[in-house]
Design an enzyme around this catalytic site. Structure first.
Site, PDB file in Angstrom:
ATOM      1  N   TRP A  20       4.461  -6.198   8.858  1.00 46.25           N
ATOM      2  CA  TRP A  20       3.614  -6.706   9.937  1.00 46.25           C
ATOM      3  C   TRP A  20       3.840  -5.919  11.214  1.00 46.25           C
ATOM      4  O   TRP A  20       2.884  -5.690  11.979  1.00 46.25           O
ATOM      5  CB  TRP A  20       3.863  -8.203  10.142  1.00 46.25           C
ATOM      6  CG  TRP A  20       3.672  -8.959   8.865  1.00 46.25           C
ATOM      7  CD1 TRP A  20       4.624  -9.636   8.156  1.00 46.25           C
ATOM      8  CD2 TRP A  20       2.459  -9.067   8.099  1.00 46.25           C
ATOM      9  NE1 TRP A  20       4.080 -10.162   7.008  1.00 46.25           N
ATOM     10  CE2 TRP A  20       2.756  -9.830   6.947  1.00 46.25           C
ATOM     11  CE3 TRP A  20       1.161  -8.599   8.282  1.00 46.25           C
ATOM     12  CZ2 TRP A  20       1.795 -10.132   5.985  1.00 46.25           C
ATOM     13  CZ3 TRP A  20       0.202  -8.890   7.317  1.00 46.25           C
ATOM     14  CH2 TRP A  20       0.535  -9.656   6.187  1.00 46.25           C
ATOM     15  N   ASP A  66       5.492 -11.225  18.027  1.00 44.33           N
ATOM     16  CA  ASP A  66       4.730 -11.894  16.975  1.00 44.33           C
ATOM     17  C   ASP A  66       5.664 -12.910  16.344  1.00 44.33           C
ATOM     18  O   ASP A  66       6.596 -12.559  15.626  1.00 44.33           O
ATOM     19  CB  ASP A  66       4.267 -10.854  15.950  1.00 44.33           C
ATOM     20  CG  ASP A  66       3.579 -11.477  14.732  1.00 44.33           C
ATOM     21  OD1 ASP A  66       3.449 -12.716  14.683  1.00 44.33           O
ATOM     22  OD2 ASP A  66       3.193 -10.719  13.831  1.00 44.33           O
ATOM     23  N   LYS A 120       2.184 -21.280   9.283  1.00 48.62           N
ATOM     24  CA  LYS A 120       3.556 -21.388   8.783  1.00 48.62           C
ATOM     25  C   LYS A 120       4.219 -22.676   9.284  1.00 48.62           C
ATOM     26  O   LYS A 120       4.582 -23.535   8.514  1.00 48.62           O
ATOM     27  CB  LYS A 120       4.386 -20.182   9.216  1.00 48.62           C
ATOM     28  CG  LYS A 120       4.407 -19.017   8.263  1.00 48.62           C
ATOM     29  CD  LYS A 120       3.159 -18.196   8.272  1.00 48.62           C
ATOM     30  CE  LYS A 120       3.381 -16.907   7.488  1.00 48.62           C
ATOM     31  NZ  LYS A 120       2.167 -16.065   7.450  1.00 48.62           N
TER      32      LYS A 120
END
Length: 359
Positions: free
Chosen positions: A102, A171, A195
């Site tokens: 990511w 992030d 999440k």
């Protein structure tokens, strides 16, 4: 109905009480005769939901008034582009720390916008650790970007870089609301909800107000942070149902006891699984180095591919869902986000011990 033993990496398990509350109001929210997703986003009933979600985030995360709380769509992947588009001004360089897939994707999008610089990386170690030392920042740095938790490799920042003199951008899609944070140490925190915060569909952005001045008028309207800040994230129709469920998750977190209780539970859950790995005498092989271990995603492998396949097959038969590692690395992964019950983690650890005994 028995709830699944859901260890998926995302979309992930939600608190059962949240789902039951949503079910109770599914057809008739607050005596409106409409479901939440049928309400106009200009309706007072929805505006109350919207404001309560923002206030709960501020309360739970201790977000000061010097920050805006925004609700966007597009997931963290859109933020990979929005961060450099809004902050990477002419003559400046976006600095990135690479700790996994990511972070690489965030860097790739920034390269399309302007100059970039890799401040640190653990790629040469197959992303087994967090590169906390020898972080180099370019002289013309606009910001330093990192990924706080790496779902694929099972690593997590335990302490964040400090005193860097430029905005720290994080992030936090897979660990926001899982532990205590000092919000003032960050310029921007962004997180897809799927999440720890709620369902997929809404992205939370926490941005220092003074950074909004960097967003130029040349930007497309929907890619400018000021559009959301100036219109309370209501410039266009927001993901109303996702924000409603976000609010319910935040209420659940508050009733549970807040961040301190959630963090303690997460430490307990992670310890149960890491103990099962560490006490297996090499039968289970953890991917990440111990000092970088994630409390959200426990990644491990077995001694050979056939044994790993057998483990995953038998685990599925026992009712465990989502234990396959990411397709890019293979192996096994147990995602144990906030809503994952401790009892389910204990059941997985017992299964791991039983499987080892007979294999």
């Amino acid at each position: 109905m028995n709830r699944a033993l859901n260890f998926n990496a995302g979309p992930a398990v939600l608190p059962e009480t949240v789902l039951r509350e949503a079910e109770k109001n599914w057809l008739n929210f607050n005596h409106t005769g409409m479901a939440v997703m049928e309400l106009s986003h200009r309706n007072k009933e929805y505006e109350t939901i919207h404001e309560q979600a923002k206030l709960l985030l501020r309360e739970l995360l201790s977000i000061p008034d010097s920050y805006e709380v925004l609700f966007l769509q597009g997931g963290a992947s859109l933020q990979f582009s929005m961060v450099p588009m809004n902050l990477l001004t002419e003559g400046k360089t976006g600095n990135y720390i690479l700790t996994g897939v990511w972070a690489e994707k965030a860097l790739k999008e920034a390269e399309k916008v302007g100059n970039t610089f890799i401040s640190a990386s653990s790629k040469h170690q197959q992303y087994q650790s967090i590169p906390t030392e020898n972080i180099e920042v370019s002289e013309d740095a606009a910001y330093l970007h990192l990924t706080s938790n790496n779902t694929i490799y099972g690593t997590q920042w335990q302490q964040f870089p400090g005193n860097i003199g430029i905005p720290l951008i994080a992030d936090m899609s897979s660990d926001l609301l899982s532990r205590k944070l000092t919000i003032e140490n960050f310029g921007i925190i962004y997180a897809g909800a799927q999440k720890n915060l709620g369902p997929s569909g809404v992205t939370v952005v926490i941005i220092q107000k003074e950074l909004l001045s960097r967003s130029g008028n040349h930007l497309p309207t929907m890619l400018n942070y000021n559009t959301y800040a100036d219109h309370n994230s209501l410039y266009n129709t927001p993901p109303t149902l996702a924000i409603y469920l976000l609010k319910l998750v935040l209420e659940w977190a508050k009733e549970l006891g807040g961040i301190s209780v959630i963090e303690k539970r997460n430490i307990e859950k992670a310890k149960i699984l890491y103990d099962a790995i560490d006490c297996s005498e090499g039968f289970y092989l953890g991917h990440s180095e111990k000092e970088s271990r994630s409390k959200m995603n426990v990644t491990f492998n077995l001694t050979d591919d056939e044994t790993a396949k057998s483990f995953l097959h038998q685990a599925k038969e026992e009712g465990f869902i989502g234990l396959n590692g990411h397709r890019s690395v293979g192996g096994c992964r147990a995602s144990i986000y906030n809503a994952m019950p401790v009892e389910h983690v204990i059941q997985l650890a017992e299964f791991m011990k039983k499987f080892r005994k007979y294999n």
